[in-house]
Design a protein around this motif. Structure first.
Motif, mmCIF file in Angstrom:
data_model
loop_
_atom_site.group_PDB
_atom_site.id
_atom_site.type_symbol
_atom_site.label_atom_id
_atom_site.label_comp_id
_atom_site.label_asym_id
_atom_site.label_seq_id
_atom_site.Cartn_x
_atom_site.Cartn_y
_atom_site.Cartn_z
ATOM 1 N N THR A 1 -6.007 11.695 -35.645
ATOM 2 C CA THR A 1 -5.239 12.081 -36.342
ATOM 3 C C THR A 1 -4.907 11.251 -37.808
ATOM 4 O O THR A 1 -5.859 11.342 -39.240
ATOM 5 C CB THR A 1 -4.755 13.182 -37.399
ATOM 6 N N LEU A 2 -4.551 10.713 -38.102
ATOM 7 C CA LEU A 2 -3.724 9.692 -39.359
ATOM 8 C C LEU A 2 -4.877 8.658 -39.494
ATOM 9 O O LEU A 2 -4.817 8.243 -40.257
ATOM 10 C CB LEU A 2 -2.597 8.872 -38.476
ATOM 11 N N TYR A 3 -5.586 7.720 -38.373
ATOM 12 C CA TYR A 3 -6.706 6.933 -38.639
ATOM 13 C C TYR A 3 -7.512 7.642 -39.435
ATOM 14 O O TYR A 3 -8.233 7.055 -40.360
ATOM 15 C CB TYR A 3 -7.095 6.475 -37.390
ATOM 16 N N ASN A 4 -8.041 8.895 -39.234
ATOM 17 C CA ASN A 4 -9.016 9.537 -40.138
ATOM 18 C C ASN A 4 -8.366 9.836 -41.039
ATOM 19 O O ASN A 4 -8.855 9.453 -42.315
ATOM 20 C CB ASN A 4 -9.665 11.021 -38.291
ATOM 21 N N LEU A 5 -7.592 10.082 -41.766
ATOM 22 C CA LEU A 5 -6.768 10.525 -43.414
ATOM 23 C C LEU A 5 -6.615 9.573 -43.433
ATOM 24 O O LEU A 5 -7.081 8.992 -44.620
ATOM 25 C CB LEU A 5 -5.481 10.958 -43.004
ATOM 26 N N SER A 6 -6.679 8.333 -42.665
ATOM 27 C CA SER A 6 -6.653 6.418 -44.012
ATOM 28 C C SER A 6 -7.764 6.012 -44.279
ATOM 29 O O SER A 6 -7.995 5.411 -45.017
ATOM 30 C CB SER A 6 -5.800 5.763 -42.615
ATOM 31 N N ALA A 7 -8.844 6.637 -43.441
ATOM 32 C CA ALA A 7 -9.818 6.035 -43.478
ATOM 33 C C ALA A 7 -10.494 6.176 -44.925
ATOM 34 O O ALA A 7 -11.616 5.864 -45.588
ATOM 35 C CB ALA A 7 -11.233 6.371 -42.317
ATOM 36 N N LEU B 1 -5.702 19.421 -35.284
ATOM 37 C CA LEU B 1 -5.122 17.908 -35.738
ATOM 38 C C LEU B 1 -6.304 17.942 -36.123
ATOM 39 O O LEU B 1 -7.006 17.316 -36.783
ATOM 40 C CB LEU B 1 -3.652 18.049 -36.331
ATOM 41 N N LEU B 2 -6.231 17.158 -34.578
ATOM 42 C CA LEU B 2 -7.246 15.562 -34.895
ATOM 43 C C LEU B 2 -8.700 16.209 -34.660
ATOM 44 O O LEU B 2 -9.704 15.839 -35.942
ATOM 45 C CB LEU B 2 -7.493 14.781 -33.544
ATOM 46 N N SER B 3 -9.126 17.187 -34.617
ATOM 47 C CA SER B 3 -10.425 17.916 -34.763
ATOM 48 C C SER B 3 -10.513 18.744 -35.858
ATOM 49 O O SER B 3 -11.851 18.001 -36.612
ATOM 50 C CB SER B 3 -10.464 19.459 -33.189
ATOM 51 N N LEU B 4 -9.860 19.140 -36.748
ATOM 52 C CA LEU B 4 -9.368 19.484 -38.566
ATOM 53 C C LEU B 4 -9.831 18.024 -38.901
ATOM 54 O O LEU B 4 -10.466 18.137 -40.842
ATOM 55 C CB LEU B 4 -8.772 20.218 -38.696
ATOM 56 N N SER B 5 -9.354 17.218 -38.742
ATOM 57 C CA SER B 5 -9.165 15.528 -39.701
ATOM 58 C C SER B 5 -10.168 15.593 -39.822
ATOM 59 O O SER B 5 -10.698 13.979 -40.642
ATOM 60 C CB SER B 5 -7.931 14.425 -39.033
ATOM 61 N N SER B 6 -11.207 15.492 -39.212
ATOM 62 C CA SER B 6 -13.125 14.999 -39.086
ATOM 63 C C SER B 6 -13.034 15.546 -40.846
ATOM 64 O O SER B 6 -14.095 14.791 -40.924
ATOM 65 C CB SER B 6 -13.546 15.815 -38.059
ATOM 66 N N LEU B 7 -12.509 16.489 -41.234
ATOM 67 C CA LEU B 7 -12.622 16.925 -42.527
ATOM 68 C C LEU B 7 -13.137 15.564 -43.375
ATOM 69 O O LEU B 7 -13.787 16.297 -44.601
ATOM 70 C CB LEU B 7 -12.610 18.573 -42.581
#
Length: 439
Positions: free
Chosen positions: A232-238, A191-197
């Motif tokens: 993952t939460l950090y990437n989403l919150s950006a 999920l961390l890898s996919l959250s870069s999308l």
């Protein structure tokens, strides 16, 4: 000269089926072959140039022999690799569950070793099959599929998009209790890898990810499993569009709890820093019973300067244009802590602490202004009684300020002595007067 042979119909029909299965491999074999043969011939040409033309060798015959030798070696190597790749893809599509597991392990190895094979496998349609295996109830089967997807997603935007399109987010386990710790960590890594999308134009449904992430963060026992979830939460919150889903998904309270854990605090605070600038995120933090005490506690972490900076930033946003929050902070004892950070913190933490102190100082003066000075109508201006009371009030105020300053300095000195930096602090305290303090 041999007469032309008539074609065998049965052999041509069987070869046509095998040629279609090998056609996908020709480009890859040819590219690798010509790259390596060119590198080999260049090295040989450089060696011949060093030897010179007087060695008595026929250069054309040497070139032909060398090319034939390299051709044989490369053909054997390509046949070995192509056979493994072809067999793995075939078993993944049409084999039994045991064969699929072994094929997934082989695909993971090949994808880790070569980026070109990683791209080629995606074109061969292995990603939808692996995504389907993620929903399996068998732990080992799910794990090999997840690890293979992690390798295929490494550095490939296309592969990540194909995984999301194949529905990998909907294949996440609904109940985390039945998933072992190792699989939880691998799913969190995926999920961390996919959250870069999230930072791209590709749609990523955060509502499907959040329940799984929150379940892991609340139930995982190791920091290693929680770290990728926070990433993952950090990437989403950006992305500000995701703030509503994050707040409504009850992520803020989880982040506030994890922010007090030193190993996880930095990433949790950074995510809260993204959410606090939104109206929903700020309101959620203001209503939390742990705010502002938890952030004030983080300000005392001298060994975590980045956490101090992030905590001071969040407090600044909460205190800005909110007298109720500033009052709560004062009652929680934020002023002595800010004084310490202003003296001993990092440059950025000092700057933010001084800004907060200035706000508290300005607010105190604003609250005192309507009640300070002589009150006309009650006591005549310039009367002896008014002058005497004024002098006594000034003396009392100076005494209180001096006592508060001494108490704060004693506390700062004790903490500084514990960190073996007492000499620097004493020199600073001696050279600092009440006039130069920000508060």
């Amino acid at each position: 000269m041999c007469p032309p042979q008539t074609p065998n119909v049965s052999s041509s029909s069987s070869s046509s089926s095998s040629s279609s299965s090998r056609s996908w491999l020709l480009c890859y074999i040819e590219l690798r072959f010509f790259v390596r043969i060119r590198r080999f011939l260049r090295s040989k040409a450089a060696a011949r140039k060093r030897r010179g033309p007087s060695d008595g060798f026929d250069m054309e015959s040497v070139k032909v022999v060398d090319k034939e030798v390299v051709l044989q070696v490369m053909e054997r190597e390509s046949e070995d690799e192509s056979a493994v790749l072809q067999r793995s893809v075939k078993k993944l599509h049409f084999g039994s569950w045991e064969e699929k597991e072994k094929a997934a392990q082989e695909i993971q190895r090949l994808a880790r070793e070569d980026g070109k094979v990683r791209k080629l496998m995606a074109e061969l349609g292995v990603i939808p099959v692996l995504v389907a295996m993620v929903a399996s109830e068998v732990a080992c089967r799910r794990r090999v599929a997840v690890t293979a997807l992690i390798e295929l997603a490494n550095g490939s935007y296309t592969n990540k998009a194909l995984m999301v399109e194949a529905g990998v987010l909907s294949k996440l386990p609904k109940k985390i209790d039945g998933v072992d710790e190792l699989t939880r960590r691998e799913l969190a890594d995926l999920l961390l890898s996919l959250s870069s999308l999230a930072n791209t134009q590709f749609p990523l449904a955060s509502s499907e990810i959040l329940p799984f992430l929150r379940s892991i963060l609340e139930s995982a026992s190791t920091v290693e499993t929680k770290e990728p979830c926070l990433g993952t939460l950090y990437n989403l919150s950006a992305v500000l569009d995701n703030a509503g889903a994050l707040v409504s998904g009850r992520v803020v309270n989880t982040l506030l709890t994890l922010s007090t854990v030193k190993q996880l605090s930095e990433k949790a605070l950074a995510t809260l820093g993204h959410l606090v600038v939104t109206l929903m995120g700020k309101k959620e933090m203001e209503n939390s019973p742990t705010v502002p005490e938890s952030f004030i506690e983080i300000l005392t972490w001298e060994d975590k300067p980045k956490c101090q900076e992030l905590s001071a930033y969040i407090l600044m946003v909460l205190a800005h244009q909110s007298s109720a929050q500033r009052e709560k902070m004062c009652k929680s004892g934020i002023v002595p802590v800010l004084l310490e950070v202003a003296l001993l913190g990092s440059p950025l933490a000092q700057k933010r602490a001084l800004k907060l102190l200035q706000w508290f100082k300005d607010e105190r003066h604003a609250n005192m202004k309507p009640h300070s000075g002589p009150q006309t109508g009650r006591i005549p201006m310039g009367s002896p009684l008014n002058g005497r009371e004024t002098q006594e009030g000034k003396k009392m105020m100076k005494s209180l300020v001096k006592q508060s300053l001494n108490k704060n300095m004693e506390m700062i000195t004790r903490r500084a002595n514990a960190s073996a930096d007492s000499s620097k602090l004493k020199a600073l305290v001696i050279s600092t007067s009440s006039k130069s303090l920000p508060y």
